[in-house]
Design a protein around this motif. Structure first.
Motif, PDB file in Angstrom:
ATOM      1  N   PRO A   1       0.812  -1.228   0.000  1.00 41.88           N
ATOM      2  CA  PRO A   1       0.000   0.000   0.000  1.00 41.88           C
ATOM      3  C   PRO A   1       0.844   1.276   0.000  1.00 41.88           C
ATOM      4  N   ARG A   2       1.964   1.236   0.692  1.00 33.01           N
ATOM      5  CA  ARG A   2       2.838   2.413   0.732  1.00 33.01           C
ATOM      6  C   ARG A   2       3.455   2.681  -0.642  1.00 33.01           C
ATOM      7  N   ARG A   3       3.855   1.621  -1.320  1.00 31.46           N
ATOM      8  CA  ARG A   3       4.433   1.797  -2.656  1.00 31.46           C
ATOM      9  C   ARG A   3       3.398   2.327  -3.643  1.00 31.46           C
ATOM     10  N   ALA A   4       2.186   1.779  -3.582  1.00 27.82           N
ATOM     11  CA  ALA A   4       1.122   2.257  -4.473  1.00 27.82           C
ATOM     12  C   ALA A   4       0.799   3.723  -4.190  1.00 27.82           C
ATOM     13  N   ALA A   5       0.728   4.071  -2.919  1.00 29.48           N
ATOM     14  CA  ALA A   5       0.460   5.461  -2.563  1.00 29.48           C
ATOM     15  C   ALA A   5       1.587   6.375  -3.037  1.00 29.48           C
ATOM     16  N   HIS A   6       2.810   5.879  -2.997  1.00 32.47           N
ATOM     17  CA  HIS A   6       3.958   6.678  -3.444  1.00 32.47           C
ATOM     18  C   HIS A   6       3.843   7.015  -4.929  1.00 32.47           C
ATOM     19  N   ILE A   7       3.504   6.030  -5.747  1.00 37.92           N
ATOM     20  CA  ILE A   7       3.337   6.278  -7.185  1.00 37.92           C
ATOM     21  C   ILE A   7       2.202   7.282  -7.420  1.00 37.92           C
ATOM     22  N   LEU A   8       1.073   7.068  -6.781  1.00 35.98           N
ATOM     23  CA  LEU A   8      -0.066   7.959  -6.973  1.00 35.98           C
ATOM     24  C   LEU A   8       0.238   9.367  -6.475  1.00 35.98           C
ATOM     25  N   LEU A   9       0.995   9.463  -5.378  1.00 35.65           N
ATOM     26  CA  LEU A   9       1.355  10.768  -4.837  1.00 35.65           C
ATOM     27  C   LEU A   9       2.311  11.511  -5.773  1.00 35.65           C
ATOM     28  N   ILE A  10       3.232  10.795  -6.390  1.00 38.80           N
ATOM     29  CA  ILE A  10       4.142  11.434  -7.357  1.00 38.80           C
ATOM     30  C   ILE A  10       3.336  12.063  -8.488  1.00 38.80           C
ATOM     31  N   GLY A  11       2.439  11.289  -9.093  1.00 39.14           N
ATOM     32  CA  GLY A  11       1.631  11.825 -10.189  1.00 39.14           C
ATOM     33  C   GLY A  11       0.772  13.004  -9.764  1.00 39.14           C
ATOM     34  N   THR A  12       0.181  12.906  -8.572  1.00 37.95           N
ATOM     35  CA  THR A  12      -0.687  13.977  -8.074  1.00 37.95           C
ATOM     36  C   THR A  12       0.094  15.253  -7.810  1.00 37.95           C
TER      37      THR A  12
ATOM     38  N   GLY B   1       0.093   8.928 -16.284  1.00 40.04           N
ATOM     39  CA  GLY B   1       0.792   7.948 -17.107  1.00 40.04           C
ATOM     40  C   GLY B   1       2.290   7.935 -16.859  1.00 40.04           C
ATOM     41  N   MET B   2       2.874   9.114 -16.672  1.00 38.01           N
ATOM     42  CA  MET B   2       4.314   9.175 -16.421  1.00 38.01           C
ATOM     43  C   MET B   2       4.679   8.634 -15.050  1.00 38.01           C
ATOM     44  N   ALA B   3       3.818   8.839 -14.059  1.00 36.35           N
ATOM     45  CA  ALA B   3       4.071   8.252 -12.736  1.00 36.35           C
ATOM     46  C   ALA B   3       4.029   6.725 -12.824  1.00 36.35           C
ATOM     47  N   GLY B   4       3.078   6.186 -13.562  1.00 40.09           N
ATOM     48  CA  GLY B   4       3.024   4.742 -13.759  1.00 40.09           C
ATOM     49  C   GLY B   4       4.238   4.226 -14.501  1.00 40.09           C
ATOM     50  N   LEU B   5       4.697   4.980 -15.480  1.00 47.16           N
ATOM     51  CA  LEU B   5       5.901   4.597 -16.227  1.00 47.16           C
ATOM     52  C   LEU B   5       7.135   4.626 -15.329  1.00 47.16           C
ATOM     53  N   ALA B   6       7.189   5.556 -14.389  1.00 45.62           N
ATOM     54  CA  ALA B   6       8.287   5.591 -13.422  1.00 45.62           C
ATOM     55  C   ALA B   6       8.220   4.369 -12.503  1.00 45.62           C
ATOM     56  N   GLY B   7       7.013   3.953 -12.117  1.00 47.20           N
ATOM     57  CA  GLY B   7       6.864   2.737 -11.315  1.00 47.20           C
ATOM     58  C   GLY B   7       7.334   1.504 -12.067  1.00 47.20           C
ATOM     59  N   LEU B   8       6.982   1.424 -13.347  1.00 46.90           N
ATOM     60  CA  LEU B   8       7.490   0.323 -14.173  1.00 46.90           C
ATOM     61  C   LEU B   8       9.016   0.362 -14.257  1.00 46.90           C
ATOM     62  N   GLY B   9       9.560   1.562 -14.412  1.00 48.07           N
ATOM     63  CA  GLY B   9      11.008   1.710 -14.481  1.00 48.07           C
ATOM     64  C   GLY B   9      11.691   1.276 -13.200  1.00 48.07           C
ATOM     65  N   ALA B  10      11.105   1.607 -12.058  1.00 42.79           N
ATOM     66  CA  ALA B  10      11.697   1.203 -10.776  1.00 42.79           C
ATOM     67  C   ALA B  10      11.643  -0.304 -10.607  1.00 42.79           C
ATOM     68  N   ALA B  11      10.549  -0.929 -11.004  1.00 42.68           N
ATOM     69  CA  ALA B  11      10.416  -2.376 -10.845  1.00 42.68           C
ATOM     70  C   ALA B  11      11.317  -3.137 -11.808  1.00 42.68           C
TER      71      ALA B  11
ATOM     72  N   LEU C   1      -0.521   2.419 -18.363  1.00 41.29           N
ATOM     73  CA  LEU C   1       0.787   2.633 -17.749  1.00 41.29           C
ATOM     74  C   LEU C   1       0.654   2.902 -16.254  1.00 41.29           C
ATOM     75  N   LEU C   2      -0.344   3.700 -15.864  1.00 43.54           N
ATOM     76  CA  LEU C   2      -0.555   3.982 -14.440  1.00 43.54           C
ATOM     77  C   LEU C   2      -0.894   2.717 -13.675  1.00 43.54           C
ATOM     78  N   ILE C   3      -1.828   1.940 -14.178  1.00 36.81           N
ATOM     79  CA  ILE C   3      -2.243   0.721 -13.483  1.00 36.81           C
ATOM     80  C   ILE C   3      -1.111  -0.301 -13.446  1.00 36.81           C
ATOM     81  N   ALA C   4      -0.483  -0.540 -14.590  1.00 36.45           N
ATOM     82  CA  ALA C   4       0.593  -1.537 -14.643  1.00 36.45           C
ATOM     83  C   ALA C   4       1.771  -1.122 -13.770  1.00 36.45           C
ATOM     84  N   GLY C   5       2.164   0.128 -13.837  1.00 33.71           N
ATOM     85  CA  GLY C   5       3.285   0.606 -13.038  1.00 33.71           C
ATOM     86  C   GLY C   5       3.003   0.567 -11.555  1.00 33.71           C
ATOM     87  N   THR C   6       1.797   0.972 -11.162  1.00 35.52           N
ATOM     88  CA  THR C   6       1.442   0.963  -9.748  1.00 35.52           C
ATOM     89  C   THR C   6       1.367  -0.452  -9.213  1.00 35.52           C
ATOM     90  N   VAL C   7       0.722  -1.344  -9.938  1.00 32.63           N
ATOM     91  CA  VAL C   7       0.573  -2.727  -9.478  1.00 32.63           C
ATOM     92  C   VAL C   7       1.925  -3.442  -9.427  1.00 32.63           C
TER      93      VAL C   7
END
Length: 191
Positions: A76-87, A115-125, A176-182
């Motif tokens: 949950p913390r990681r998902a919130a982090h991605i969403l918070l970056i985009g927001t 979309g870019m926040a999700g892409l950053a999450g994909l990049g981190a993973a 990208l947002l959904i895939a990166g966040t998940v």
């Protein structure tokens, strides 16, 4: 110290916030007035990508192996982090627009920052937190500087620059947002 302050410091949040503020001030200064740069979606996409890239380096802590042994639920913390970056990146750009220069419509900023926040999450993973910005800036650079192929492939490749309300741009950003966040929430940053 509370866990949120420790988390923010371990994720380089103060440095990312300072960098984002500097980016927004520079863009606001350069696009303001009659002699300023021509504002438009290209600059808005570039500013959003730079903002997300500065925050993406904080998607992993100093010791990834130590975090994996922690007795707290990271997903949950990681998902919130991605969403918070985009927001925060989107809100920062909209706030700078309210103070002077109009770069892009709000729907464009919301879609691209998500979309870019999700892409950053994909990049981190996939690449690790220290290189989470590489897929993001690579995709945006491709969209900005390479002539897009025709058809649906071109619209997907150039989604950061498509007008708001375009189905291909909206769906690509959402996927990208959904895939990166998940993926980032489930796997965390690559070691």
């Amino acid at each position: 110290m509370r866990w949120l302050m420790l988390y923010a410091r371990s994720r380089q949040a103060p440095a990312s916030a300072a960098a984002l503020t500097l980016i927004l001030l520079v863009v606001w200064t350069l696009t303001r007035g009659e002699e300023g740069l021509a504002a438009g979606p290209r600059i808005a996409a570039l500013v959003l990508a730079a903002g997300v890239a500065t925050a993406a380096v904080g998607l992993g802590g100093p010791d990834v192996a130590l975090e994996r042994t922690a007795a707290i639920r990271w997903a949950p913390r990681r998902a919130a982090h991605i969403l918070l970056i985009g927001t925060l990146i989107g809100a920062g750009l909209m706030a700078s627009q309210a103070a002077g220069s109009e770069l892009a419509p709000a729907a464009f900023i919301i879609r691209d920052s998500a979309g870019m926040a999700g892409l950053a999450g994909l990049g981190a993973a996939v690449c690790g937190a220290s290189h989470a910005w590489v897929p993001l800036l690579g995709w945006v650079a491709f969209a900005l500087f390479v002539p897009a192929p025709t058809g649906i492939t071109g619209r997907i490749a150039g989604w950061p620059l498509l007008p708001p309300g375009t189905a291909a741009g909206t769906w690509t950003a959402l996927i990208l947002l959904i895939a990166g966040t998940v993926l980032y929430a489930a796997a965390g940053p690559k070691r």
